[in-house]
Design a protein around this motif. Sequence first.
Motif, PDB file in Angstrom:
ATOM      1  N   PRO A 166       6.286  -5.776  -3.039  1.00 27.18           N
ATOM      2  CA  PRO A 166       5.413  -5.285  -4.122  1.00 27.18           C
ATOM      3  C   PRO A 166       6.207  -4.851  -5.357  1.00 27.18           C
ATOM      4  O   PRO A 166       5.718  -4.962  -6.475  1.00 27.18           O
ATOM      5  CB  PRO A 166       4.699  -4.089  -3.482  1.00 27.18           C
ATOM      6  N   ALA A 188       2.618  -0.482  -2.363  1.00 25.88           N
ATOM      7  CA  ALA A 188       2.392  -1.200  -3.627  1.00 25.88           C
ATOM      8  C   ALA A 188       2.086  -0.199  -4.743  1.00 25.88           C
ATOM      9  O   ALA A 188       2.563  -0.351  -5.873  1.00 25.88           O
ATOM     10  CB  ALA A 188       1.252  -2.189  -3.467  1.00 25.88           C
ATOM     11  N   GLY A 218       0.451  -4.519   1.461  1.00 25.03           N
ATOM     12  CA  GLY A 218       1.187  -4.337   0.200  1.00 25.03           C
ATOM     13  C   GLY A 218       0.918  -5.481  -0.767  1.00 25.03           C
ATOM     14  O   GLY A 218       0.744  -5.265  -1.969  1.00 25.03           O
ATOM     15  N   TRP A 219       0.862  -6.692  -0.212  1.00 22.56           N
ATOM     16  CA  TRP A 219       0.581  -7.849  -1.082  1.00 22.56           C
ATOM     17  C   TRP A 219      -0.843  -7.762  -1.638  1.00 22.56           C
ATOM     18  O   TRP A 219      -1.073  -8.009  -2.818  1.00 22.56           O
ATOM     19  CB  TRP A 219       0.763  -9.161  -0.312  1.00 22.56           C
ATOM     20  N   GLY A 229      -0.999  -5.188  -4.372  1.00 25.66           N
ATOM     21  CA  GLY A 229      -0.277  -5.662  -5.563  1.00 25.66           C
ATOM     22  C   GLY A 229      -1.118  -6.632  -6.372  1.00 25.66           C
ATOM     23  O   GLY A 229      -1.207  -6.521  -7.604  1.00 25.66           O
TER      24      GLY A 229
END
Lengths: 302, 142
Positions: free
Chosen positions: A63, A106, A189-190, A193
């Motif tokens: 992130p 993130a 986290g992706w 983000g």
Amino acid sequence: MSIQSLFRKSLTFTIAVAALSWGCGDSSTTNGAGDDHSAATEGATLAQRTKTLKKIFRAAPSPMETARIIQKEGLPFNADYLCNLSLADQDGMSTDHAIHLGLYGADVSYASIFQKNAEALQYLEAVKTLSKELGVGSILSEDIISRAEKNRANRDTIVTIVSRAFFDLNQQLKSAGHEDLSGLVVAAGWVEGLYLATRELDGATDGLKQRIAEQKLILEDVLDLIDSYSDSPAIESMISQLQPVLVAFDGVDSGEDAAPTVDKQEGVIVISGGNELKADDETISAISEAIALVRNNLAKAS
Amino acid sequence: MKAEMKYTILLLASFAFFAAEASSQCRAFTKRNCLPILEDYTQNDNYNAAVLIPGDAAELDMAFYGGVNYRVVVCSHPVLGAVEFGLYDSQGNSIWRNTDGSDHVDLSIENTQQLSIRISVPQSDAALIHEGCVSIMLGSKD
């Protein structure tokens, strides 16, 4: 040879190899001159197998990397889009904590990159709370938090502390056999983000739209990574939730196949060319809506 | 039968101890020997390390962002000898190889693309085969 005798021999061999290996291993109690010895020998032991293998690693951009490229495209920072800090105090299963840790990872990355250090420190505290719940509280000791507070005006220090903490988290979860939890942290986290990158699309630059389109490749990395732990119900649920996002990315134009060219300049390998991923406004909008649904589901109070 | 069970448990415990010990040593090795090679590059979150033996291979595929500078580190225990690694594009074409024995390479990438890092541990004719830690570290900066 009786079975008992075979077991005895196997055990004797194992203990003998253990003794030899112990001698080759690291001693955490050595210091001073002893450190030279341990530095030279740690990480090596007598082999436990003779058959060779091919190890496949799975990884995805962090992130922090995504936040860095998104900031360069002129996206404004808006704290209202970050997750509610109360997620850190919720009871839940370890998989819930891992997902929330990924979301906060993130958030703290974005706050750090945009130099919103007060927010970054708040989310770092939340990360600490959740990491304790997962039994890896040592990734953010009081000393590290204190160092972050002392250096709150220094973006690079905060970025380094956050990156190191999430590397240690990934390392400790994998080493403890909790690869599924490490996968959930990466996936969540992706999601967060991309959610943050797609909140303010009115007047978005072509550069930002291209960065969003490129997330198609990152999604493939994330799915490859978590798919290798697919025997976990929480991972299966995450893969299932990401399917509409995968469909939304179908509208991304991968461009014509263009082999990259390689040059070397002052010791750096420069890779030019390659495919340019692009997406029209309709596709960007579909991605934005799909990722918001997943993110809001992951971030909801349990 | 009871004796067999006792030996089985002891044997399994010994192997479990080995696995935990190897994993712990690999973590310490990575932190002490590999992390410093990244210098001022910000480390990626993913811990990619394994205990390998001569003849083993490893591969990591990942997207690299355009407009970002990267350092790829392949750090291995000296007991494994001269570990070879190279970079390949998404079509499998070779981009770079560490023919000079280097443990890292710096990259500047124009367009976001998938790259593959492939590692091979040289064969050994030693009587006692050692296993050693191999770590792939990725760092980035503006």
